[in-house]
Design a protein around this motif. Sequence first.
Motif, PDB file in Angstrom:
ATOM      1  N   VAL A  63      62.744  66.568 -11.176  1.00 51.19           N
ATOM      2  CA  VAL A  63      63.053  67.603 -12.165  1.00 51.19           C
ATOM      3  C   VAL A  63      62.404  68.911 -11.739  1.00 51.19           C
ATOM      4  O   VAL A  63      61.268  68.936 -11.257  1.00 51.19           O
ATOM      5  CB  VAL A  63      62.555  67.184 -13.561  1.00 51.19           C
ATOM      6  CG1 VAL A  63      62.797  68.285 -14.583  1.00 51.19           C
ATOM      7  CG2 VAL A  63      63.264  65.908 -13.999  1.00 51.19           C
ATOM      8  N   SER A  64      63.152  69.983 -11.905  1.00 53.98           N
ATOM      9  CA  SER A  64      62.672  71.303 -11.472  1.00 53.98           C
ATOM     10  C   SER A  64      61.474  71.762 -12.284  1.00 53.98           C
ATOM     11  O   SER A  64      61.298  71.404 -13.454  1.00 53.98           O
ATOM     12  CB  SER A  64      63.796  72.331 -11.591  1.00 53.98           C
ATOM     13  OG  SER A  64      64.205  72.457 -12.946  1.00 53.98           O
ATOM     14  N   GLY A  65      60.644  72.582 -11.655  1.00 56.21           N
ATOM     15  CA  GLY A  65      59.540  73.232 -12.340  1.00 56.21           C
ATOM     16  C   GLY A  65      59.969  74.589 -12.851  1.00 56.21           C
ATOM     17  O   GLY A  65      61.165  74.895 -12.931  1.00 56.21           O
ATOM     18  N   ALA A  66      58.999  75.435 -13.188  1.00 60.87           N
ATOM     19  CA  ALA A  66      59.294  76.774 -13.697  1.00 60.87           C
ATOM     20  C   ALA A  66      59.589  77.715 -12.536  1.00 60.87           C
ATOM     21  O   ALA A  66      59.074  77.543 -11.428  1.00 60.87           O
ATOM     22  CB  ALA A  66      58.131  77.298 -14.506  1.00 60.87           C
ATOM     23  N   SER A  67      60.429  78.691 -12.800  1.00 61.40           N
ATOM     24  CA  SER A  67      60.718  79.707 -11.792  1.00 61.40           C
ATOM     25  C   SER A  67      59.698  80.831 -11.889  1.00 61.40           C
ATOM     26  O   SER A  67      58.909  80.920 -12.840  1.00 61.40           O
ATOM     27  CB  SER A  67      62.117  80.279 -12.021  1.00 61.40           C
ATOM     28  OG  SER A  67      62.123  81.123 -13.172  1.00 61.40           O
ATOM     29  N   ALA A  68      59.708  81.691 -10.896  1.00 60.52           N
ATOM     30  CA  ALA A  68      58.941  82.932 -10.999  1.00 60.52           C
ATOM     31  C   ALA A  68      59.667  83.889 -11.932  1.00 60.52           C
ATOM     32  O   ALA A  68      60.871  83.734 -12.212  1.00 60.52           O
ATOM     33  CB  ALA A  68      58.787  83.544  -9.615  1.00 60.52           C
ATOM     34  N   SER A  69      58.938  84.871 -12.443  1.00 60.09           N
ATOM     35  CA  SER A  69      59.565  85.881 -13.307  1.00 60.09           C
ATOM     36  C   SER A  69      60.548  86.714 -12.500  1.00 60.09           C
ATOM     37  O   SER A  69      60.337  86.984 -11.312  1.00 60.09           O
ATOM     38  CB  SER A  69      58.511  86.798 -13.931  1.00 60.09           C
ATOM     39  OG  SER A  69      57.642  86.050 -14.758  1.00 60.09           O
ATOM     40  N   SER A  70      61.633  87.104 -13.148  1.00 59.24           N
ATOM     41  CA  SER A  70      62.653  87.896 -12.469  1.00 59.24           C
ATOM     42  C   SER A  70      62.208  89.349 -12.321  1.00 59.24           C
ATOM     43  O   SER A  70      61.205  89.789 -12.896  1.00 59.24           O
ATOM     44  CB  SER A  70      63.947  87.850 -13.279  1.00 59.24           C
ATOM     45  OG  SER A  70      63.789  88.606 -14.481  1.00 59.24           O
ATOM     46  N   THR A  71      62.965  90.078 -11.543  1.00 57.15           N
ATOM     47  CA  THR A  71      62.812  91.531 -11.517  1.00 57.15           C
ATOM     48  C   THR A  71      63.172  92.071 -12.902  1.00 57.15           C
ATOM     49  O   THR A  71      64.151  91.632 -13.520  1.00 57.15           O
ATOM     50  CB  THR A  71      63.721  92.137 -10.448  1.00 57.15           C
ATOM     51  OG1 THR A  71      63.322  91.631  -9.172  1.00 57.15           O
ATOM     52  CG2 THR A  71      63.639  93.652 -10.446  1.00 57.15           C
ATOM     53  N   ALA A  72      62.401  93.040 -13.407  1.00 54.59           N
ATOM     54  CA  ALA A  72      62.592  93.561 -14.767  1.00 54.59           C
ATOM     55  C   ALA A  72      63.500  94.781 -14.773  1.00 54.59           C
ATOM     56  O   ALA A  72      63.765  95.403 -13.732  1.00 54.59           O
ATOM     57  CB  ALA A  72      61.241  93.912 -15.376  1.00 54.59           C
ATOM     58  N   VAL A  73      64.000  95.095 -15.932  1.00 52.23           N
ATOM     59  CA  VAL A  73      64.710  96.357 -16.166  1.00 52.23           C
ATOM     60  C   VAL A  73      63.909  97.173 -17.177  1.00 52.23           C
ATOM     61  O   VAL A  73      63.255  96.622 -18.083  1.00 52.23           O
ATOM     62  CB  VAL A  73      66.145  96.127 -16.675  1.00 52.23           C
ATOM     63  CG1 VAL A  73      66.980  95.442 -15.607  1.00 52.23           C
ATOM     64  CG2 VAL A  73      66.165  95.324 -17.965  1.00 52.23           C
ATOM     65  N   ALA A  74      63.953  98.477 -17.006  1.00 50.05           N
ATOM     66  CA  ALA A  74      63.284  99.389 -17.947  1.00 50.05           C
ATOM     67  C   ALA A  74      64.273  99.799 -19.028  1.00 50.05           C
ATOM     68  O   ALA A  74      65.421 100.149 -18.728  1.00 50.05           O
ATOM     69  CB  ALA A  74      62.749 100.605 -17.215  1.00 50.05           C
ATOM     70  N   VAL A  75      63.848  99.719 -20.260  1.00 52.44           N
ATOM     71  CA  VAL A  75      64.700 100.029 -21.402  1.00 52.44           C
ATOM     72  C   VAL A  75      64.192 101.329 -22.038  1.00 52.44           C
ATOM     73  O   VAL A  75      62.990 101.465 -22.327  1.00 52.44           O
ATOM     74  CB  VAL A  75      64.691  98.893 -22.430  1.00 52.44           C
ATOM     75  CG1 VAL A  75      65.577  99.231 -23.618  1.00 52.44           C
ATOM     76  CG2 VAL A  75      65.152  97.592 -21.774  1.00 52.44           C
ATOM     77  N   HIS A  76      65.122 102.277 -22.287  1.00 48.95           N
ATOM     78  CA  HIS A  76      64.803 103.556 -22.940  1.00 48.95           C
ATOM     79  C   HIS A  76      65.810 103.787 -24.057  1.00 48.95           C
ATOM     80  O   HIS A  76      67.001 103.506 -23.883  1.00 48.95           O
ATOM     81  CB  HIS A  76      64.873 104.722 -21.945  1.00 48.95           C
ATOM     82  CG  HIS A  76      64.013 104.533 -20.735  1.00 48.95           C
ATOM     83  ND1 HIS A  76      62.665 104.728 -20.753  1.00 48.95           N
ATOM     84  CD2 HIS A  76      64.339 104.161 -19.467  1.00 48.95           C
ATOM     85  CE1 HIS A  76      62.177 104.507 -19.547  1.00 48.95           C
ATOM     86  NE2 HIS A  76      63.181 104.151 -18.753  1.00 48.95           N
ATOM     87  N   PRO A  77      65.394 104.343 -25.191  1.00 43.31           N
ATOM     88  CA  PRO A  77      66.332 104.620 -26.293  1.00 43.31           C
ATOM     89  C   PRO A  77      67.450 105.553 -25.842  1.00 43.31           C
ATOM     90  O   PRO A  77      67.207 106.580 -25.212  1.00 43.31           O
ATOM     91  CB  PRO A  77      65.450 105.274 -27.352  1.00 43.31           C
ATOM     92  CG  PRO A  77      64.076 104.807 -27.057  1.00 43.31           C
ATOM     93  CD  PRO A  77      64.008 104.716 -25.561  1.00 43.31           C
TER      94      PRO A  77
END
Length: 615
Positions: free
Chosen positions: A543-557
């Motif tokens: 069974v697979s383990g956890a992945s690394a965190s993905s590349t993020a996106v910046a959110v602006h209003p």
Amino acid sequence: MHAVSWLSAAILSLSAIPAWALEGSWRSGPPMPTPRAEHQALMLSDGSLLVVGGVGAAAAPASSVLKLGAALTSWSPVRDLGRSDVRACVLRDGRVLVTGGITTGVKVAACDLYDPLSGSWRAVASLHLPRAYHICEALPDGGAVVIGGRTDAAGDAAWSTTVERFDPVANTWTVLDPSVTAGGQGAALRDGVVIALGGTSAQSSGSDIIGGLRFDPADGRSRALPDMSPPVAAFTLTALLDGRALRAGGRVFGAPDPAESAAEIYDPVVDTWMPTSAMAEARAGHAAVLLADGRVLVAGGFTSASAEVWSPATSAWTSAPGMPSERQDFTLSRVAGNRIVAVGGYAFGDATVSTAIFTPLGIATTIASSIPAVTNAATIPVTIHFSRAVSGFSLDDLAVTNGSVSNLTGGGADYACTLAPAGDGAVVVTVADGAAADGDGHATLGASLSRTVDTVAPEIAIGMPIVVDQGTARWTVDFSDAAAVMLTLDQVEVIATGTATGTASVSGSGTSTRTVTVTSMDGDGTIAVRILPGSARDAAGNVSGASASSTAVAVHPGASPVIITPPLANASTSGSGSGGGCGMGSGLTVIAAALTALGGAARSRFSPTSRARSG
């Protein structure tokens, strides 16, 4: 007293063998490169057959040595000896001693040793007396003995009455007591005694010999054997497992019929010939071979392709499947898997290239396991089932690749053991042909079981985000070596910083990819995703383990999300470079730093259907 003891025990042990007809079938084997008859076929340690001596087409002398590979599929030339009518034997160390022969009509004393492992040949000490058509048998001490043979250069009237003994360590031949016979058939008995029978005596001017000699390697002396009754030629002489010897068939000198069916047993303990039951068919020029269970198979002869089997337990003959075609002055050899190979001989008046292979009825072997074909198990239970109850089966009969076996239990037709893999990859357990046999002498057929061991869990990689529109971004999740993907929304962790919010969903099918989409993104911060453990499973059950965190996106209003890429290793961290411009890597780094600072004083607000973690 000792000889009587072991012989009696051997006869008693063979008495349990029933007189069953040999079951199986013949098929044509690979033809030899050249015809051959009146030759020898020697079984080598690697399972191959070596053919030496004899004659070729139109009775031409045959000087080449041929080899049939252990797979029984093809022949290959080994060497041209430059002489014909040699005699050979396999020494105790597996090398082949080739002695005497004829070169351009002249008897020679030359001898050679062939090493099948290295393929090398070398000349060794010559015989004291040139000879051909003699008897050559291996001895228990690693040497060999040569008896009789024709010696003159001008014709075939003169026969030797000498015995010579070969010492391979000293590379010497020693002349021993004169023999009372000159040629015919030879056999090495269980206790090392060699008997030579038949041929032509020096005193009888060409008539068939009426007796033979017994050579004892313990004292190096030979003495006369009792006479056969009646005197014959073209018979077979086979050493038995119980220490005796079987003489079968042959041509009776001066008789009107070309062959006889009589058989008799030589008992070395009481030094006498004893009658046994006659064959069903009169034979001469036939061949015989000792079977694994102690019985003797005879086949062929003048204008014959039939076969029959003699049992030492009952002294009776039973029919056996006949060869595909008639042959005489050929050889029968027992090879791996209790198969019988008939080689060459005369067929319809001339030497032939043909071979035939008899495969006995085998006991089917089935190897199974409850563990699937691909597994991560540390041990694999194995069951072995034979179609008939067998005896003599042990752990030594199991060959294993990339592992080991232990804990063999059971008996009769059913056994079980434990297979322990040594590492990832294919693990194979094999039962070879002839590993065991039933009470009738039927041998088991080979079988194998293979399992692939895989202890490495599927790996997860999340690709770069794709900005779909002002409020939406998606990530592709790749699963390597997965047999099943069970990714649900509960296994998607959305990582947010600042006041960023959004609603996550999972889409896709198959065993290689899924898409994680975050919609309705709002606020000010960053959004990334991570896959939690248990989202995929491979064929072995890992069974697979956890992945690394993905590349993020910046959110602006009021703005579309911006992908936050890691800064380049050689990117400038200042606001301007030598050209006064702002590098893309440094600008995004500044944005990321500012958003991270904002995240410390803000809360994430997400749809209740997603997992969220505030940064």
